[in-house]
Design an enzyme around this catalytic site. Structure first.
Site, PDB file in Angstrom:
ATOM      1  N   ARG A   1     107.949  40.848  -6.758  1.00  0.00           N
ATOM      2  CA  ARG A   1     107.324  39.559  -7.043  1.00  0.00           C
ATOM      3  C   ARG A   1     107.234  38.667  -5.807  1.00  0.00           C
ATOM      4  O   ARG A   1     108.187  38.546  -5.056  1.00  0.00           O
ATOM      5  CB  ARG A   1     108.125  38.833  -8.132  1.00  0.00           C
ATOM      6  CG  ARG A   1     108.002  39.503  -9.479  1.00  0.00           C
ATOM      7  CD  ARG A   1     108.741  38.691 -10.510  1.00  0.00           C
ATOM      8  NE  ARG A   1     108.742  39.321 -11.810  1.00  0.00           N
ATOM      9  CZ  ARG A   1     109.598  40.263 -12.185  1.00  0.00           C
ATOM     10  NH1 ARG A   1     110.518  40.690 -11.337  1.00  0.00           N
ATOM     11  NH2 ARG A   1     109.547  40.779 -13.386  1.00  0.00           N
TER      12      ARG A   1
ATOM     13  N   ARG B   1     118.570  17.995 -32.616  1.00  0.00           N
ATOM     14  CA  ARG B   1     117.172  18.136 -32.188  1.00  0.00           C
ATOM     15  C   ARG B   1     116.463  19.319 -32.849  1.00  0.00           C
ATOM     16  O   ARG B   1     115.260  19.490 -32.672  1.00  0.00           O
ATOM     17  CB  ARG B   1     117.121  18.242 -30.654  1.00  0.00           C
ATOM     18  CG  ARG B   1     117.602  16.934 -30.014  1.00  0.00           C
ATOM     19  CD  ARG B   1     117.557  16.988 -28.516  1.00  0.00           C
ATOM     20  NE  ARG B   1     116.194  17.136 -28.012  1.00  0.00           N
ATOM     21  CZ  ARG B   1     115.891  17.278 -26.729  1.00  0.00           C
ATOM     22  NH1 ARG B   1     116.843  17.322 -25.830  1.00  0.00           N
ATOM     23  NH2 ARG B   1     114.644  17.408 -26.353  1.00  0.00           N
TER      24      ARG B   1
ATOM     25  N   HIS C   1     123.082  16.199 -39.584  1.00  0.00           N
ATOM     26  CA  HIS C   1     122.629  17.299 -38.709  1.00  0.00           C
ATOM     27  C   HIS C   1     123.459  18.572 -38.830  1.00  0.00           C
ATOM     28  O   HIS C   1     123.287  19.479 -38.034  1.00  0.00           O
ATOM     29  CB  HIS C   1     122.558  16.875 -37.234  1.00  0.00           C
ATOM     30  CG  HIS C   1     121.816  15.591 -37.005  1.00  0.00           C
ATOM     31  ND1 HIS C   1     120.504  15.428 -37.366  1.00  0.00           N
ATOM     32  CD2 HIS C   1     122.217  14.408 -36.471  1.00  0.00           C
ATOM     33  CE1 HIS C   1     120.122  14.195 -37.058  1.00  0.00           C
ATOM     34  NE2 HIS C   1     121.137  13.561 -36.521  1.00  0.00           N
TER      35      HIS C   1
ATOM     36  N   PRO D   1     123.230  23.891 -23.957  1.00  0.00           N
ATOM     37  CA  PRO D   1     124.262  24.921 -23.807  1.00  0.00           C
ATOM     38  C   PRO D   1     123.746  26.068 -22.927  1.00  0.00           C
ATOM     39  O   PRO D   1     122.713  26.650 -23.197  1.00  0.00           O
ATOM     40  CB  PRO D   1     124.510  25.408 -25.240  1.00  0.00           C
ATOM     41  CG  PRO D   1     123.952  24.346 -26.128  1.00  0.00           C
ATOM     42  CD  PRO D   1     122.821  23.725 -25.355  1.00  0.00           C
ATOM     43  N   GLU D   2     124.484  26.327 -21.844  1.00  0.00           N
ATOM     44  CA  GLU D   2     124.146  27.430 -20.948  1.00  0.00           C
ATOM     45  C   GLU D   2     124.947  28.667 -21.368  1.00  0.00           C
ATOM     46  O   GLU D   2     125.811  28.592 -22.231  1.00  0.00           O
ATOM     47  CB  GLU D   2     124.507  27.035 -19.509  1.00  0.00           C
ATOM     48  CG  GLU D   2     123.710  25.852 -18.972  1.00  0.00           C
ATOM     49  CD  GLU D   2     122.472  26.303 -18.201  1.00  0.00           C
ATOM     50  OE1 GLU D   2     122.209  27.524 -18.159  1.00  0.00           O
ATOM     51  OE2 GLU D   2     121.785  25.435 -17.669  1.00  0.00           O
TER      52      GLU D   2
END
Ligand SMILES: [Zn+2]
Length: 272
Positions: A153, A110, A91, A2-3
């Site tokens: 950076r 997971r 789950h 999931p973003e």
């Protein structure tokens, strides 16, 4: 995985079902998630009314009367709003029982997700939150902020915009797509970007994420599934996973390379 747009979509989908509702119980069926769920959490949360649901980076925050619950969907987590008596699935590790007779179930095969509770004032100091950069869709992220970050950076621009200290929630798909729309090559040294490049890129980041949220937001009803219909499946991708295909703008062949251990995609003609 999931973003940010999927988490935002989940947040908006869940909110009408939980806001203003009292938590009758929090049931923890499996506490060994990415971080073990605090055994004190259910007693702490019980009886509190959910005041608001919001997102911070990829955390879903449920604001209660005496603090907040902080949920991360991990790699494979999803939330469903169901009638309380309905059958629990394998789950389904966490259940938030609501006074409305509904239950919010967290399913995570997971087990990379997590649930924490935060007391008022702890959010700014929490180790998982305190070093996070600004929200990409918020007003603290803009071209000037990005320009300043690129001065510091010596890295390529793609890993820089995927760095959560610079801006949160810009995953591989959205970084690749935003760089295409900003006409910048993923491998460009961040420090080589001009001010106007950074303004274009910040705008593109907001646009690709905003469109993905809109696309995901149209699919939600009672059943809220964070990984069922990701926003990016519902919008046209220009470069991501299109290696070897023609650029939608110029017809040149989209290229793929590995950068910072991630696949990246770009148009060699449109992006400089
Ligand atoms: Zn092109």
């Amino acid at each position: 995985v999931p973003e940010l747009p999927e988490v935002e979509t989940t947040c908006r989908g869940v909110a009408p079902h939980v806001c203003g509702r009292r938590l009758l119980a929090v049931q923890v069926h499996e506490r060994r998630l990415r971080w073990p769920v605090d055994p004190a959490l259910p007693d702490w949360a019980r009886g509190q009314v959910v005041q608001a649901v919001r997102r911070r980076a990829k955390y879903l925050m449920l604001d209660l009367e005496r603090g907040s619950l902080m949920l991360h969907l991990g790699m494979s987590g999803s939330l469903r709003v169901m009638p309380a008596g309905s059958t629990r699935l394998t789950h389904d590790h966490l259940e938030l029982l609501l006074e409305s007779g509904q239950v919010l179930r967290f399913n995570d095969p997971r087990r990379f997700g997590s649930l924490h509770h935060l007391l008022p004032g702890e959010e700014a100091l929490h180790p998982l939150l305190r070093d996070l950069g600004p929200e990409p869709l918020g007003e603290d992220f803009h071209g000037e902020a990005l320009f300043a970050a690129t001065r510091r950076r010596r890295v390529a621009i793609k890993p820089l915009i995927m760095n959560s200290h610079v801006v949160v929630g810009v995953g591989n798909i959205y970084a690749s797509e935003a760089l295409f729309h900003a006409r910048l090559r993923p491998g460009r040294a961040a420090v080589s970007l001009r001010r106007e490049d950074c303004h274009r890129l910040a705008t593109a980041v907001k646009q690709v994420l905003g469109r993905a949220i809109e696309a995901g937001g149209t699919t939600l009803r009672d059943y809220v599934n964070a990984d069922g219909t990701p926003g990016y499946f519902r919008q046209k991708l220009f470069v991501y996973e299109r290696a070897g295909e023609p650029c939608r703008d110029c017809g040149a062949t989209i290229k793929q390379r590995v950068q910072a251990q991630r696949s990246t995609y770009y148009c060699p003609a449109c992006q400089r």
